[in-house]
Design a protein around this motif. Sequence first.
Motif, PDB file in Angstrom:
ATOM      1  N   GLN A 167      49.697  35.925  30.906  1.00  9.48           N
ATOM      2  CA  GLN A 167      50.949  35.313  31.313  1.00  9.48           C
ATOM      3  C   GLN A 167      50.708  34.483  32.568  1.00  9.48           C
ATOM      4  O   GLN A 167      50.155  34.990  33.546  1.00  9.48           O
ATOM      5  CB  GLN A 167      52.000  36.393  31.592  1.00  9.48           C
ATOM      6  CG  GLN A 167      53.311  35.860  32.140  1.00  9.48           C
ATOM      7  CD  GLN A 167      54.055  34.959  31.151  1.00  9.48           C
ATOM      8  OE1 GLN A 167      53.830  35.047  29.957  1.00  9.48           O
ATOM      9  NE2 GLN A 167      54.914  34.110  31.650  1.00  9.48           N
ATOM     10  N   PRO A 168      51.073  33.183  32.565  1.00  8.60           N
ATOM     11  CA  PRO A 168      50.866  32.348  33.756  1.00  8.60           C
ATOM     12  C   PRO A 168      51.589  32.915  34.980  1.00  8.60           C
ATOM     13  O   PRO A 168      52.589  33.632  34.863  1.00  8.60           O
ATOM     14  CB  PRO A 168      51.458  30.996  33.345  1.00  8.60           C
ATOM     15  CG  PRO A 168      51.422  31.004  31.864  1.00  8.60           C
ATOM     16  CD  PRO A 168      51.649  32.427  31.458  1.00  8.60           C
ATOM     17  N   PHE A 169      51.055  32.559  36.137  1.00  5.97           N
ATOM     18  CA  PHE A 169      51.650  32.900  37.434  1.00  5.97           C
ATOM     19  C   PHE A 169      51.717  34.411  37.652  1.00  5.97           C
ATOM     20  O   PHE A 169      52.686  34.936  38.187  1.00  5.97           O
ATOM     21  CB  PHE A 169      53.042  32.275  37.582  1.00  5.97           C
ATOM     22  CG  PHE A 169      53.102  30.852  37.112  1.00  5.97           C
ATOM     23  CD1 PHE A 169      52.092  29.955  37.453  1.00  5.97           C
ATOM     24  CD2 PHE A 169      54.139  30.403  36.314  1.00  5.97           C
ATOM     25  CE1 PHE A 169      52.125  28.644  37.012  1.00  5.97           C
ATOM     26  CE2 PHE A 169      54.175  29.085  35.863  1.00  5.97           C
ATOM     27  CZ  PHE A 169      53.165  28.211  36.219  1.00  5.97           C
ATOM     28  N   THR A 170      50.679  35.104  37.167  1.00 10.01           N
ATOM     29  CA  THR A 170      50.551  36.533  37.435  1.00 10.01           C
ATOM     30  C   THR A 170      49.173  36.797  37.992  1.00 10.01           C
ATOM     31  O   THR A 170      48.211  36.089  37.689  1.00 10.01           O
ATOM     32  CB  THR A 170      50.748  37.377  36.159  1.00 10.01           C
ATOM     33  OG1 THR A 170      49.804  36.951  35.157  1.00 10.01           O
ATOM     34  CG2 THR A 170      52.151  37.220  35.618  1.00 10.01           C
ATOM     35  N   ALA A 171      49.080  37.830  38.825  1.00 10.54           N
ATOM     36  CA  ALA A 171      47.795  38.191  39.425  1.00 10.54           C
ATOM     37  C   ALA A 171      46.947  38.936  38.390  1.00 10.54           C
ATOM     38  O   ALA A 171      47.347  39.123  37.246  1.00 10.54           O
ATOM     39  CB  ALA A 171      48.030  39.050  40.666  1.00 10.54           C
ATOM     40  N   GLY A 172      45.797  39.384  38.816  1.00 10.65           N
ATOM     41  CA  GLY A 172      44.948  40.188  37.934  1.00 10.65           C
ATOM     42  C   GLY A 172      43.949  39.399  37.124  1.00 10.65           C
ATOM     43  O   GLY A 172      43.577  39.815  36.028  1.00 10.65           O
ATOM     44  N   HIS A 173      43.499  38.240  37.657  1.00  9.37           N
ATOM     45  CA  HIS A 173      42.496  37.459  36.925  1.00  9.37           C
ATOM     46  C   HIS A 173      41.244  38.296  36.652  1.00  9.37           C
ATOM     47  O   HIS A 173      40.603  38.155  35.608  1.00  9.37           O
ATOM     48  CB  HIS A 173      42.101  36.211  37.729  1.00  9.37           C
ATOM     49  CG  HIS A 173      43.179  35.184  37.789  1.00  9.37           C
ATOM     50  ND1 HIS A 173      44.328  35.362  38.507  1.00  9.37           N
ATOM     51  CD2 HIS A 173      43.269  33.955  37.194  1.00  9.37           C
ATOM     52  CE1 HIS A 173      45.092  34.283  38.377  1.00  9.37           C
ATOM     53  NE2 HIS A 173      44.486  33.425  37.590  1.00  9.37           N
ATOM     54  N   GLU A 174      40.897  39.157  37.616  1.00  8.86           N
ATOM     55  CA  GLU A 174      39.664  39.938  37.488  1.00  8.86           C
ATOM     56  C   GLU A 174      39.761  40.978  36.370  1.00  8.86           C
ATOM     57  O   GLU A 174      38.745  41.497  35.899  1.00  8.86           O
ATOM     58  CB  GLU A 174      39.335  40.627  38.816  1.00  8.86           C
ATOM     59  CG  GLU A 174      40.299  41.739  39.226  1.00  8.86           C
ATOM     60  CD  GLU A 174      41.607  41.206  39.814  1.00  8.86           C
ATOM     61  OE1 GLU A 174      42.503  42.032  40.078  1.00  8.86           O
ATOM     62  OE2 GLU A 174      41.725  39.966  40.002  1.00  8.86           O
ATOM     63  N   ARG A 175      41.004  41.285  35.920  1.00 10.19           N
ATOM     64  CA  ARG A 175      41.162  42.267  34.850  1.00 10.19           C
ATOM     65  C   ARG A 175      40.966  41.640  33.477  1.00 10.19           C
ATOM     66  O   ARG A 175      40.778  42.361  32.495  1.00 10.19           O
ATOM     67  CB  ARG A 175      42.574  42.894  34.906  1.00 10.19           C
ATOM     68  CG  ARG A 175      43.002  43.445  36.259  1.00 10.19           C
ATOM     69  CD  ARG A 175      42.123  44.584  36.732  1.00 10.19           C
ATOM     70  NE  ARG A 175      42.120  45.705  35.825  1.00 10.19           N
ATOM     71  CZ  ARG A 175      43.056  46.664  35.818  1.00 10.19           C
ATOM     72  NH1 ARG A 175      44.051  46.610  36.658  1.00 10.19           N
ATOM     73  NH2 ARG A 175      42.955  47.661  34.960  1.00 10.19           N
TER      74      ARG A 175
END
Length: 509
Positions: A167-175
Amino acid sequence: MMYNVMIVEDSKPILRNIKMLLETLSFPIRVAATATNGEEALAALKQEPIDLLLTDIRMPKMDGLSLIEQAKIANPDLKVILISGYSDFEYTRKALNLQVFDYLLKPVEREALEEVMGRVIDQLDQQMSKELLDLQEIIHPQCETTPKQGEEFPPLFSQMMIIMSKQPFTAGHERWVQVELEGLVQDFFAFHPCRVYTSQTSYQFIAFVNKSALEVYSSVHECLESMRRHLVAHDIDAIIGGQLLFAESGNLPELYHRMSSILSEQQRLKQGIVLDTGNPVSMARSETGCLDPVQESVFVQMIQARQKERFALKLSELLDRWAEENVHMTEVDRFIGLIVDTFAHLYEEQGSGMRLGLELRSRQFAQAQSYADFCRELAEWTGQCFDMLQSHVRKSKAILFEQIDDYVKLNKYSQLSINDIAMKFHVSPSYVSRVIKNATQITFVQYYTRLRIQEACRLMESQPDMKFKEVSDVLSFSDQHYFSKVFKEYTGLSPTDYKQQMSGIKTQS
């Protein structure tokens, strides 16, 4: 690659004999389950991925034909070998209509079993090869598709296909990595066979899970929604689409691209959603936050007029409205594309190749950690684009004129047109005209003609023996009379008078 086999036979001695014979054959098979009646077999089929079913016809509770009919609904690609006696031949003929691969007569002999098994394994291998090739078309090249030793790999079309996009504009790229997602998805589906692959699209994964995972849910949508909540609990917000696969679902890559396209169209600005992509009723799209052509033209006109402050104000109003209406991401992407196109066109009109840089930068906005970050980055970027545009206007005109001037001087002996120069420098003819007028205060024709007349004067001085026609021809004038007329307009003298004047000056010196 091992194939799972189920034997269904109400006579336990016959069942043990068939199992023993299969285990002595040198085929990549594993007797994964056995049953003594159709009901027991059907329950086991829902729990265990089975590639090949060997079943008797006459059995208590549910006969072989009913079992085959029900099993084929769950898994249309299931291969079936019928076991029958001579007296059951009429049943065997009916079974052939259920697309049974072949049949064996009781008592089952090793030679006959081996021959039939060899042919069915060949078909399973071909089917598996096609599925793996289809799979490789839609997943990342570095993903491993070959099953590991002892790993079960159910036929794709006996499963549910799930696509998960960040989902755009959410954190957690590393997940959003395969190891992390695969662990969470497998944990959610517990004991049901499941595989997760990285797709060729950034921050998107494809999962396949056995249809048996749906037994505790009332629908595909309920299952996917429960899965989404499971991911959110682990700080992963996603848009999830899924549907049951059947043999008639069609080509797997085409199905994937259709599902992925549906997800893109339905994705909204805030909060992930789930979609049963096999159910059109669940995907009705309401149009909110759309800019009509008039509104779009206002933004374009503000850029063209270099109205930086007014644009920033209107953009802020638009971003607030988007958040309030939770617009579709396609509307956001379309608007950003419009901004890129407008700025790129103005840059290119001035001879700059900025489009690629603008497009690459615009694609990074969706990776913002929050919508507030996105709004700030978009506002800063558009402000920078306005500043670059203004700076580029001032610098590029002077630089471009220097380049045009050098080019024209090198081509004084050709019949250059303003279109020739425009093509050479990848700008519009009108822009060439403005650049020359700004630098020289005269038109292109006047500027180019003056350069050629100056060259004619130089030739007449350095090569006094040249005839006027030769000078006219070498400088690409249409004829000598036209050359003489133009020469007098620019020098105040005819070529003859000019040459005599030059001779007088030389004589006096």
